[in-house]
Structure formats: C-alpha cells, structure tokens
Design an enzyme around this catalytic site. Structure first.
Site, mmCIF file in Angstrom:
data_model
loop_
_atom_site.group_PDB
_atom_site.id
_atom_site.type_symbol
_atom_site.label_atom_id
_atom_site.label_comp_id
_atom_site.label_asym_id
_atom_site.label_seq_id
_atom_site.Cartn_x
_atom_site.Cartn_y
_atom_site.Cartn_z
ATOM 1 N N SER A 17 -6.199 0.847 2.727
ATOM 2 C CA SER A 17 -5.174 1.814 3.081
ATOM 3 C C SER A 17 -5.777 2.940 3.898
ATOM 4 O O SER A 17 -6.679 3.643 3.429
ATOM 5 C CB SER A 17 -4.517 2.394 1.827
ATOM 6 O OG SER A 17 -3.687 3.478 2.168
ATOM 7 N N HIS A 42 -3.577 -1.535 5.774
ATOM 8 C CA HIS A 42 -2.384 -1.086 5.061
ATOM 9 C C HIS A 42 -2.028 0.311 5.541
ATOM 10 O O HIS A 42 -2.840 1.236 5.478
ATOM 11 C CB HIS A 42 -2.664 -1.072 3.552
ATOM 12 C CG HIS A 42 -1.444 -0.861 2.706
ATOM 13 N ND1 HIS A 42 -0.609 -1.892 2.345
ATOM 14 C CD2 HIS A 42 -0.931 0.263 2.145
ATOM 15 C CE1 HIS A 42 0.365 -1.422 1.580
ATOM 16 N NE2 HIS A 42 0.202 -0.114 1.462
ATOM 17 N N ASP A 44 0.535 3.357 5.026
ATOM 18 C CA ASP A 44 1.524 3.974 4.142
ATOM 19 C C ASP A 44 2.368 4.975 4.923
ATOM 20 O O ASP A 44 1.857 5.977 5.425
ATOM 21 C CB ASP A 44 0.831 4.694 2.986
ATOM 22 C CG ASP A 44 0.184 3.729 2.011
ATOM 23 O OD1 ASP A 44 0.897 2.855 1.490
ATOM 24 O OD2 ASP A 44 -1.028 3.849 1.771
ATOM 25 N N MET A 46 5.333 7.617 4.648
ATOM 26 C CA MET A 46 6.058 8.431 3.671
ATOM 27 C C MET A 46 6.890 9.488 4.394
ATOM 28 O O MET A 46 6.441 10.068 5.377
ATOM 29 C CB MET A 46 5.080 9.117 2.716
ATOM 30 C CG MET A 46 4.116 8.177 2.026
ATOM 31 S SD MET A 46 2.977 9.075 0.945
ATOM 32 C CE MET A 46 1.778 7.789 0.566
ATOM 33 N N HIS A 75 3.799 -0.289 4.929
ATOM 34 C CA HIS A 75 4.493 -0.045 3.662
ATOM 35 C C HIS A 75 5.397 1.176 3.825
ATOM 36 O O HIS A 75 4.917 2.310 3.908
ATOM 37 C CB HIS A 75 3.440 0.185 2.565
ATOM 38 C CG HIS A 75 4.004 0.504 1.228
ATOM 39 N ND1 HIS A 75 3.218 0.993 0.191
ATOM 40 C CD2 HIS A 75 5.261 0.413 0.721
ATOM 41 C CE1 HIS A 75 3.977 1.188 -0.872
ATOM 42 N NE2 HIS A 75 5.226 0.846 -0.578
ATOM 43 N N MET A 77 7.621 3.816 2.509
ATOM 44 C CA MET A 77 8.050 4.589 1.339
ATOM 45 C C MET A 77 9.018 5.644 1.841
ATOM 46 O O MET A 77 8.739 6.848 1.825
ATOM 47 C CB MET A 77 6.847 5.196 0.637
ATOM 48 C CG MET A 77 5.996 4.169 -0.084
ATOM 49 S SD MET A 77 4.512 4.874 -0.823
ATOM 50 C CE MET A 77 3.341 4.583 0.497
ATOM 51 N N MET A 146 3.519 -1.681 -7.396
ATOM 52 C CA MET A 146 2.839 -0.389 -7.419
ATOM 53 C C MET A 146 2.297 -0.118 -8.821
ATOM 54 O O MET A 146 3.040 -0.188 -9.796
ATOM 55 C CB MET A 146 3.792 0.730 -7.013
ATOM 56 C CG MET A 146 4.285 0.661 -5.568
ATOM 57 S SD MET A 146 2.962 0.833 -4.349
ATOM 58 C CE MET A 146 2.344 2.483 -4.716
ATOM 59 N N GLY A 151 3.254 7.914 -3.293
ATOM 60 C CA GLY A 151 3.327 9.246 -2.714
ATOM 61 C C GLY A 151 1.986 9.901 -2.472
ATOM 62 O O GLY A 151 1.849 10.703 -1.560
ATOM 63 N N PHE A 152 0.982 9.563 -3.268
ATOM 64 C CA PHE A 152 -0.332 10.171 -3.124
ATOM 65 C C PHE A 152 -1.418 9.152 -3.426
ATOM 66 O O PHE A 152 -1.242 8.281 -4.278
ATOM 67 C CB PHE A 152 -0.492 11.363 -4.077
ATOM 68 C CG PHE A 152 0.448 12.502 -3.793
ATOM 69 C CD1 PHE A 152 0.120 13.466 -2.861
ATOM 70 C CD2 PHE A 152 1.667 12.593 -4.445
ATOM 71 C CE1 PHE A 152 0.995 14.514 -2.586
ATOM 72 C CE2 PHE A 152 2.551 13.626 -4.182
ATOM 73 C CZ PHE A 152 2.204 14.594 -3.250
ATOM 74 N N GLY A 153 -2.540 9.275 -2.731
ATOM 75 C CA GLY A 153 -3.687 8.422 -2.998
ATOM 76 C C GLY A 153 -4.529 8.975 -4.129
ATOM 77 O O GLY A 153 -4.359 10.122 -4.561
ATOM 78 N N GLY A 154 -5.448 8.145 -4.622
ATOM 79 C CA GLY A 154 -6.426 8.589 -5.608
ATOM 80 C C GLY A 154 -5.937 8.690 -7.034
ATOM 81 O O GLY A 154 -6.606 9.295 -7.881
ATOM 82 N N ASP A 181 -1.029 -2.288 -5.412
ATOM 83 C CA ASP A 181 -1.465 -1.054 -4.764
ATOM 84 C C ASP A 181 -1.434 0.079 -5.780
ATOM 85 O O ASP A 181 -0.411 0.330 -6.415
ATOM 86 C CB ASP A 181 -0.526 -0.744 -3.597
ATOM 87 C CG ASP A 181 -0.928 0.506 -2.821
ATOM 88 O OD1 ASP A 181 -1.967 1.110 -3.138
ATOM 89 O OD2 ASP A 181 -0.192 0.873 -1.886
ATOM 90 N N GLY A 182 -2.574 0.754 -5.920
ATOM 91 C CA GLY A 182 -2.644 1.926 -6.784
ATOM 92 C C GLY A 182 -3.802 1.889 -7.754
ATOM 93 O O GLY A 182 -3.815 1.075 -8.671
ATOM 94 N N SER A 204 -9.030 4.925 -1.455
ATOM 95 C CA SER A 204 -10.185 5.772 -1.755
ATOM 96 C C SER A 204 -11.389 4.968 -2.224
ATOM 97 O O SER A 204 -12.537 5.349 -1.977
ATOM 98 C CB SER A 204 -9.807 6.826 -2.803
ATOM 99 O OG SER A 204 -9.303 6.223 -3.979
#
Length: 220
Positions: A17, A42, A44, A46, A75, A77, A146, A151-154, A181-182, A204
């Site tokens: 990502s 990937h 993302d 948003m 992707h 979102m 998911m 909405g946020f990485g990490g 993913d996640g 990450s």
C-alpha cells in the site's frame, strides 16, 4: 493495454500500500517494491466522508500509471463509488474495489466496473458480516476483508475479522482472490494465509522496513 494474470492458487499476491510510502519519492518507492518481488501496487483512495481521512485521487492514479507497468489495485473508500469508477478506469486502474457499505446497489457498481473493462472487487469493513457479500462472489474477481477500520494506516490487526475468510473461501470459486488488508505483517500474514487468503496488502510493514525484499519475502 497491460495484461496481468490476476491470481495463481500456488502464489500469494503481495500488494504494498502506497499509503505508507514516501510520496516525495513515489516513483522510486514503487520501483523498489517491484524489484523486491511485490506483485501489485495497492492505492487507497479516501474521501473524508466514507472514512475520516483524505488521501489520493484520480490524478495520482494516472501519474502512477504513466510511470509503472505494475498491476494497479485501487481500493475506493469513498461514498457513491459509481460516480467515479469510469474516471479511475480511464486513469489506469487494473482492478477497482469498492465498499459494500458505500453502495446502495452493489450489483450495479460491479456492472459499471466490468463495463469499463476492469477487474472488480468488493470490500467489507470489520463490522460487516462476511455473509453479506456471499451473493456477489460469482460476479467479482476479488473480495477484500478489512482487518482494521478503514481510514488510517498502521493500525493493529483484528483477529476476529480474519475469521470471515474461511466462510468466503468455502463459498468462492477457485479463481477468486481473497485479499486481506490491515495490520499485516509476517505473523498476521501467516494467519490469513492459513485461513484461505491468497493476497495480502501491507503498507507500514513493507515501507517501514529497512529491507523491502526481506519484508515482501516474509509474507510469501
């Protein structure tokens, strides 16, 4: 036209990502993960409405397409995804995944993607039961599970969300890509693969590592 085989049952598709990449050096970051053995990129997208964050849009996808021949795994979102599919397709997306929760008529969104000549994916958030997308398994190329709130990485991996994978795999055709993913790393990736996933999105974990190749290989 770029032609990419979407899946092989004897290989895990690794899709880094770019949300976690260095955007000042994005072309280099994409080339680096490609050389490290990644299969897809990937992206993302948003909108600040469907999820509480804003990332990249159509111009960035177009710019990436102009700089790489990698398979672009986009992707969405976003709310009202049907409004933007044609533009993302034209920009160069190879696969467009939308959220079940964002579409009032998922089947219509799938048809729009297919009519644009692209691979279609559908994603579910952690709070959505896996059974909700069973009716669409024969119409899409990819299901994205998911394992964090989008909405946020990490974020940390949600183990209970991964338990949707066996239900989907049981009902799916052999060629369906089951992507997760996640919170993916070498440990959580093994859990997902053992449950039946054949594609892993990692941001990450790969881009935050000192050795992209080692990180990618640890997910296989």
């Amino acid at each position: 036209m770029i032609c990419v085989k979407i899946t092989s049952m004897d290989k895990i598709i690794i899709s880094p990502s770019i949300l976690s990449a260095d955007f000042m050096n994005l072309e280099q970051e994409i080339n680096s993960v490609k050389n490290a053995g990644a299969d897809w990129i990937h992206i993302d997208v948003m909108d600040g409405h469907f999820v509480p964050n804003i990332t990249v849009g159509i111009p960035v996808v177009k710019s990436i397409r102009n700089k790489t021949d990698m398979f672009l795994d986009v992707h969405l979102m976003i709310e009202n995804p049907e409004r933007y599919i044609a533009a993302f397709a034209e920009a160069g997306a190879d696969l467009i995944t939308f959220h079940y929760e964002a579409a009032s008529e998922p089947q219509r969104v799938i048809s729009i993607i297919k009519n644009c000549g692209k691979k279609a994916g559908i994603s579910i958030k952690p709070g959505t039961e896996g059974s909700k997308i069973i009716p669409y398994l024969n119409d899409v190329d990819l299901i994205l599970v998911m394992t964090v709130e989008p909405g946020f990485g990490g974020q940390e991996f949600m183990h209970d969300c991964a338990m949707k994978i066996p239900l989907i795999k049981e009902k799916a055709s052999q060629n369906l890509v089951i992507q997760v993913d996640g919170g993916i790393n070498n440990l959580t990736g093994k859990i997902c693969k053992s449950l039946g996933a054949n594609s892993l999105v990692a941001g990450s974990y790969i881009y935050g590592s000192d050795d992209y190749k080692k990180a990618v290989e640890s997910l296989l």
